[in-house]
Design a protein around this motif. Structure first.
Motif, PDB file in Angstrom:
ATOM      1  N   ALA A 442       3.451  -8.339 -11.009  1.00 38.13           N
ATOM      2  CA  ALA A 442       3.698  -8.300  -9.569  1.00 38.13           C
ATOM      3  C   ALA A 442       4.806  -9.273  -9.184  1.00 38.13           C
ATOM      4  N   THR A 443       4.778 -10.447  -9.797  1.00 39.08           N
ATOM      5  CA  THR A 443       5.791 -11.468  -9.509  1.00 39.08           C
ATOM      6  C   THR A 443       7.177 -10.985  -9.916  1.00 39.08           C
ATOM      7  N   ARG A 444       7.273 -10.377 -11.096  1.00 42.62           N
ATOM      8  CA  ARG A 444       8.569  -9.879 -11.568  1.00 42.62           C
ATOM      9  C   ARG A 444       9.069  -8.744 -10.685  1.00 42.62           C
ATOM     10  N   LEU A 445       8.194  -7.808 -10.330  1.00 44.79           N
ATOM     11  CA  LEU A 445       8.621  -6.684  -9.497  1.00 44.79           C
ATOM     12  C   LEU A 445       9.083  -7.159  -8.121  1.00 44.79           C
ATOM     13  N   ALA A 446       8.370  -8.134  -7.549  1.00 45.28           N
ATOM     14  CA  ALA A 446       8.788  -8.680  -6.252  1.00 45.28           C
ATOM     15  C   ALA A 446      10.145  -9.366  -6.374  1.00 45.28           C
ATOM     16  N   ALA A 447      10.337 -10.121  -7.461  1.00 43.16           N
ATOM     17  CA  ALA A 447      11.619 -10.801  -7.667  1.00 43.16           C
ATOM     18  C   ALA A 447      12.758  -9.801  -7.818  1.00 43.16           C
ATOM     19  N   ASP A 448      12.446  -8.617  -8.331  1.00 49.20           N
ATOM     20  CA  ASP A 448      13.464  -7.582  -8.517  1.00 49.20           C
ATOM     21  C   ASP A 448      13.640  -6.698  -7.288  1.00 49.20           C
ATOM     22  N   GLY A 449      12.957  -7.034  -6.186  1.00 49.96           N
ATOM     23  CA  GLY A 449      13.195  -6.329  -4.927  1.00 49.96           C
ATOM     24  C   GLY A 449      12.107  -5.402  -4.472  1.00 49.96           C
ATOM     25  N   SER A 450      11.043  -5.233  -5.240  1.00 47.72           N
ATOM     26  CA  SER A 450       9.964  -4.331  -4.833  1.00 47.72           C
ATOM     27  C   SER A 450       9.104  -4.948  -3.736  1.00 47.72           C
ATOM     28  N   CYS A 451       8.523  -4.082  -2.921  1.00 48.08           N
ATOM     29  CA  CYS A 451       7.357  -4.455  -2.132  1.00 48.08           C
ATOM     30  C   CYS A 451       6.145  -4.226  -3.028  1.00 48.08           C
ATOM     31  N   VAL A 452       5.164  -5.128  -2.991  1.00 46.41           N
ATOM     32  CA  VAL A 452       4.085  -5.086  -3.970  1.00 46.41           C
ATOM     33  C   VAL A 452       2.727  -5.180  -3.283  1.00 46.41           C
ATOM     34  N   VAL A 453       1.813  -4.326  -3.735  1.00 47.80           N
ATOM     35  CA  VAL A 453       0.413  -4.416  -3.319  1.00 47.80           C
ATOM     36  C   VAL A 453      -0.364  -5.043  -4.463  1.00 47.80           C
TER      37      VAL A 453
END
Length: 684
Positions: A442-453
């Motif tokens: 989740a942390t990596r995806l958020a850092a790459d620009g995703s919105c995360v649940v």
């Protein structure tokens, strides 16, 4: 200027404090809307003499959160000297570049188009704001007459003019000719107020805003949006939100025809009241007026013309028809007004979609932009309420809207935006995301620009993780027992209501019980299969419905295991369920490929550090199997690999990012080992 000399620090501090107070209250101005300024003197280090300067909010800043870095600092006499070279309204865009030659020192933030308004008005402190009450007067058909009736001679009317140098000259001339005035109503736009001190400017701004609001309350008609139509009245809350969740993926898919968008949903009472009124179609078709509004909301919204009780299938069918009509109309709008120098059309999809009885869906390149677009349309509803209560809502002409929407200066601002990150515009749901591999992913995806649940069995941990990642414009935390179909459905609904849809699912939730065959109970077997095999199935099923409705493709990733292909001791239940997950990858890749959905797996091994599974007792049991101390288990796993490197959660997260990023867009149905090389687990 009549204010007493003050230190530079005190002048700037007062300006920032005033800006933050005004900008933090939405009744005064919208997010990133308006600007404030102060004039004073500061030492010129070249000449050693005091120099008159202007501190003014720079381009793109937000008053509510303004800091000193967000101020542009200009030599006041040089800005005023531009009056001598001003080439006229047809070339006034050139004046923005000229401001660069007026900067004092490093100049701070980039000067905005409104700089002239602040520099040319003969007052030490100036506020330019976009309050709903002020814009209501500014967009009323008889706004000039209302200005006189509401404010007497203390506030002057300025006919609509696009923001720029000429507008600054207009306001300065009116102020000079009417010294009793404390501000103006800017036709179709907002208000400007001034004062000899910072406090006086703030008082005058608030007096204009509050006086207009009181007048509307006292003299406005009771049903500014027309009579309430029973067929358009709000659905009960649970039914309303369920329908919103069902429609959100379809609407997001339509709004992303030209470019993928993030969504925001609101059922704010003001939206529901507006849509229940008999005049909502007429008013919505007129569009917004304040430049800040329609730059975010587009020239007008798409409005579903069905009653609140209409079935979901009927709504979807009609939304598709209306979307096609909207795109045709937007292209025609562009063609009516574009000339050889106009920027290319940016996209013909709506930014605001209104559904009677349900609410408003707004869209943007990221969650904050989508949310702010919705907030701006709420401002527009407030403006329409006030204008219709007193008179007739009459926004600026369509041609003027086009001149601003496709303004070369706005295009240049868009061009300066940083390059989007690899996962910008993507919405991810990660299960078991409050610790270990899930949290790292989740942390990596958020850092790459995703919105995360962040979906996790522990709601407090899920919410804490979401807060760590940046809060609701980046991540939300939800409770989800993946063995419970209703909880899975609720988590997916929360995702689409928070961000508009879903693009990427990571089936990570898991546990492990390490026992020999004869000690493995039926409960051990069922629990592990329920969480990982059944849980992954339930999550993938719920997500696939959204992905198919959205029609934007997507990714499903299973965090499987080296054990799905490697036969290790004392691990029958865990390894069997991981093999189940591994084959789900192949089956779903084959089934969902027609919808552009990629399904892939990752096979980690020996992820000890940060792992919730290992911390829960699995590590001690595996260490006992291999005859090593538990604290050395990670090193033991590393030692048996080809690369002799320990695997940590971030290594798995990196694999998820690569699998779901742009570089493996043609890959589906594969398993990526993240095990530092376990030869016995090589895929054959």
């Amino acid at each position: 200027m009549t204010s007493q000399p003050k230190s530079t620090n005190q002048q700037v501090s007062e300006l920032l404090a005033r800006s933050n107070r005004l900008g933090s209250d939405p009744k005064n101005t919208n997010y990133a809307g308006g600007n404030t300024s102060a004039k004073g003197s500061t030492l010129d280090p070249v000449t050693g003499a005091d120099t008159d300067v202007l501190w003014v909010k720079g381009s793109g800043g937000d008053l509510g959160t303004l800091t000193e870095d967000g101020l542009a600092v200009l030599n006041l006499n040089r800005v005023r000297g531009l009056m001598n070279v001003y080439p006229g309204v047809d070339r006034e865009d050139e004046m923005v570049a000229a401001f660069d030659y007026c900067l004092h020192g490093k100049g701070g933030a980039a000067p905005s188009i409104d700089t002239a308004m602040h520099a040319l008005v003969d007052a030490a402190h100036v506020d330019h704001l976009h309050p709903d009450s002020g814009i209501a007067v500014a967009t009323a058909a008889d706004g000039e007459e209302l200005t006189r009736a509401i404010f007497g001679g203390k506030v002057a009317w300025v006919p609509w003019r696009r923001p720029g140098f000429q507008l600054g000259l207009d306001i300065a001339a009116i102020q000079s000719e009417n010294p009793e005035t404390v501000g103006t109503i800017l036709g179709g736009h907002g208000i400007t107020a001034w004062g000899a001190t910072s406090d006086e400017a703030e008082r005058n701004s608030l007096w204009i805003i509050e006086t207009a609001a009181r007048y509307i309350d006292a003299h406005g008609k009771p049903e500014p949006f027309g009579r309430a139509v029973p067929a358009y009245e709000p659905l009960p809350e649970a039914e309303r939100r369920a329908k919103a969740a069902a429609l959100a993926p379809v609407i997001r898919g339509l709004a992303s025809t030209d470019k993928v968008q993030i969504g925001h949903y609101t059922d704010d009472p003001a939206v529901l009241e507006f849509l229940a009124g008999s005049e909502h179609q007429r008013l919505a078709a007129l569009g917004t007026s304040c430049p800040d509004h329609f730059l975010r909301t587009k020239v007008k919204p798409l409005v579903l013309d069905l009653p609140a009780a209409a079935g979901t299938d009927d709504c979807v069918h009609r939304l598709r028809e209306l979307h096609a009509e909207y795109r045709d109309a937007y292209r025609a709008y562009y063609d009516r007004h574009a000339d050889a120098d106009s920027p290319a059309m940016r996209g013909a999809d709506p930014a605001i979609v209104l559904v009677p009885g349900v609410g408003m869906f707004s869209f943007g390149a990221d969650k904050q932009t989508a949310r702010v677009a919705g907030e701006f349309y709420l401002n527009a509803i407030g403006v329409m309420r006030g204008a219709e209560a007193l008179s007739t809502y009459q926004p600026i002409d369509e041609s003027e809207k086009f001149r601003i929407e496709y303004w070369a200066l706005e295009e240049a601002k868009l061009a300066r935006r940083p390059k989007p990150k690899s996962h910008a515009g993507r919405i991810a749901l990660v299960t078991g995301a409050a610790s270990g591999i899930g949290k790292a992913t989740a942390t990596r995806l958020a850092a790459d620009g995703s919105c995360v649940v962040i979906a996790d069995l522990n709601p407090d941990s899920a919410q804490a993780t979401a807060a760590e990642l940046g809060g609701p414009d980046v991540a939300i935390g939800v409770a989800a027992d993946v063995t419970d179909e209703a909880q899975v459905a609720a988590a997916v609904d929360a995702c689409v209501l928070a961000f508009g849809g879903l693009d990427l699912v990571v089936n990570n939730a898991g546990l492990s019980i390490s026992k020999p065959l004869l000690e493995t109970t039926e409960r051990d077997w069922d629990l592990q299969h329920d969480v990982m095999a059944k849980g992954s199935f339930l999550v993938s099923k719920a997500a696939a419905k959204v992905l198919i409705d959205q029609d934007l493709g997507g990714d499903i990733v299973y965090i499987s295991s080296k054990n799905s292909v490697f036969a290790g001791p004392n691990n029958i239940a865990y390894s069997a369920t991981k093999a189940d997950q591994a084959h789900q990858v192949r089956l779903l890749a084959a089934e969902l490929g027609d919808y552009g959905v990629r399904v892939n797996g990752i096979n980690p091994d020996g992820v000890v550090r940060g792992s919730g599974i290992f911390a829960g007792g699995w590590g001690a049991k595996r260490a006992a199997v291999y005859g090593v101390p538990e604290e050395e288990l990670g090193a033991y796993y590393a030692g048996r690999t080809l690369l002799k490197r320990e695997v940590v959660p971030e290594n798995v997260a990196n694999a998820v990012a690569v699998l779901t990023g742009p570089n493996l867009s043609h890959t589906t149905g594969v398993h990526i080992p993240v095990d530092s090389g376990v030869a016995a687990a090589f895929l054959r």
